[in-house]
Design a protein around this motif. Structure first.
Motif, PDB file in Angstrom:
ATOM      1  N   ALA A  26      36.688  41.694  28.371  1.00 50.98           N
ATOM      2  CA  ALA A  26      36.378  42.921  29.105  1.00 50.98           C
ATOM      3  C   ALA A  26      37.123  44.123  28.543  1.00 50.98           C
ATOM      4  O   ALA A  26      36.561  45.213  28.439  1.00 50.98           O
TER       5      ALA A  26
ATOM      6  N   GLY B 191      37.682  50.927  40.144  1.00 49.28           N
ATOM      7  CA  GLY B 191      38.075  49.524  40.166  1.00 49.28           C
ATOM      8  C   GLY B 191      37.414  48.765  41.303  1.00 49.28           C
ATOM      9  O   GLY B 191      36.937  47.640  41.126  1.00 49.28           O
TER      10      GLY B 191
ATOM     11  N   VAL C 240      33.808  48.067  40.355  1.00 51.53           N
ATOM     12  CA  VAL C 240      33.711  46.964  39.397  1.00 51.53           C
ATOM     13  C   VAL C 240      33.860  45.628  40.128  1.00 51.53           C
ATOM     14  O   VAL C 240      33.068  44.703  39.928  1.00 51.53           O
ATOM     15  N   LEU C 241      34.881  45.531  40.980  1.00 50.72           N
ATOM     16  CA  LEU C 241      35.088  44.298  41.744  1.00 50.72           C
ATOM     17  C   LEU C 241      33.912  44.004  42.673  1.00 50.72           C
ATOM     18  O   LEU C 241      33.459  42.860  42.764  1.00 50.72           O
TER      19      LEU C 241
ATOM     20  N   GLU D 112      31.017  42.506  40.771  1.00 47.52           N
ATOM     21  CA  GLU D 112      31.232  41.099  40.418  1.00 47.52           C
ATOM     22  C   GLU D 112      31.106  40.193  41.648  1.00 47.52           C
ATOM     23  O   GLU D 112      30.521  39.111  41.572  1.00 47.52           O
TER      24      GLU D 112
ATOM     25  N   GLN E 243      35.051  35.962  36.694  1.00 48.09           N
ATOM     26  CA  GLN E 243      34.993  37.394  36.391  1.00 48.09           C
ATOM     27  C   GLN E 243      35.642  38.214  37.504  1.00 48.09           C
ATOM     28  O   GLN E 243      36.306  39.218  37.231  1.00 48.09           O
TER      29      GLN E 243
ATOM     30  N   MET F 286      38.738  40.685  36.795  1.00 48.80           N
ATOM     31  CA  MET F 286      38.675  42.107  37.128  1.00 48.80           C
ATOM     32  C   MET F 286      39.721  42.483  38.170  1.00 48.80           C
ATOM     33  O   MET F 286      40.229  43.603  38.151  1.00 48.80           O
TER      34      MET F 286
ATOM     35  N   ARG G  49      42.788  42.838  36.105  1.00 50.73           N
ATOM     36  CA  ARG G  49      42.676  44.076  35.325  1.00 50.73           C
ATOM     37  C   ARG G  49      42.868  45.294  36.227  1.00 50.73           C
ATOM     38  O   ARG G  49      43.484  46.272  35.826  1.00 50.73           O
TER      39      ARG G  49
END
Length: 119
Positions: free
Chosen positions: A55, A68, A71-72, A75, A97, A101, A104
């Motif tokens: 990623a 963020g 993105v989460l 997923e 994933q 994430m 991350r």
């Protein structure tokens, strides 16, 4: 002194000797009452780390908590679709994933926070 790279502990200002903290986590996780927790999860964690690496080579750092979260959420939504369809391998891949994430997110928010503080 706050140790960089220890996730949420750093975000909350919890300090530890940077050499003893990871060793203490591994030691506690391998205690008999935990049944070798770390060794059971090592292959999964290795896959999560590989996912983080992939990623970070494809996408730039998350630039805000809102990004963020998005993105989460994406997923988790993909994992939920696989769960509802009873697609075990796909759901587990999506869970990997999500984990990547989430890690991350913690890292990128630490970097962002340090940049905002002028560090």
């Amino acid at each position: 002194m706050t140790t960089p790279g220890l996730g949420a502990r750093t975000m909350h200002g919890i300090t530890d000797d940077e050499t003893s903290y990871p060793a203490r986590i591994r030691e506690a996780s391998n205690a008999p009452q935990h049944g070798g927790l770390m060794s059971r999860y090592d292959p999964i964690l290795a896959d999560v780390v590989a996912e983080i690496s992939a990623a970070t080579s494809k996408f730039t750092r998350m630039r805000s908590m809102h990004e963020g979260y998005a993105v989460l959420l994406e997923e988790v939504d993909e994992m939920w679709d696989d769960i509802k369809a009873n697609r075990w391998p796909e759901a587990m891949a999506e869970a990997q994933q999500v984990a990547a994430m989430a890690i991350r997110f913690i890292h990128d928010m630490q970097v962002l926070r340090a940049a905002e503080a002028g560090a």
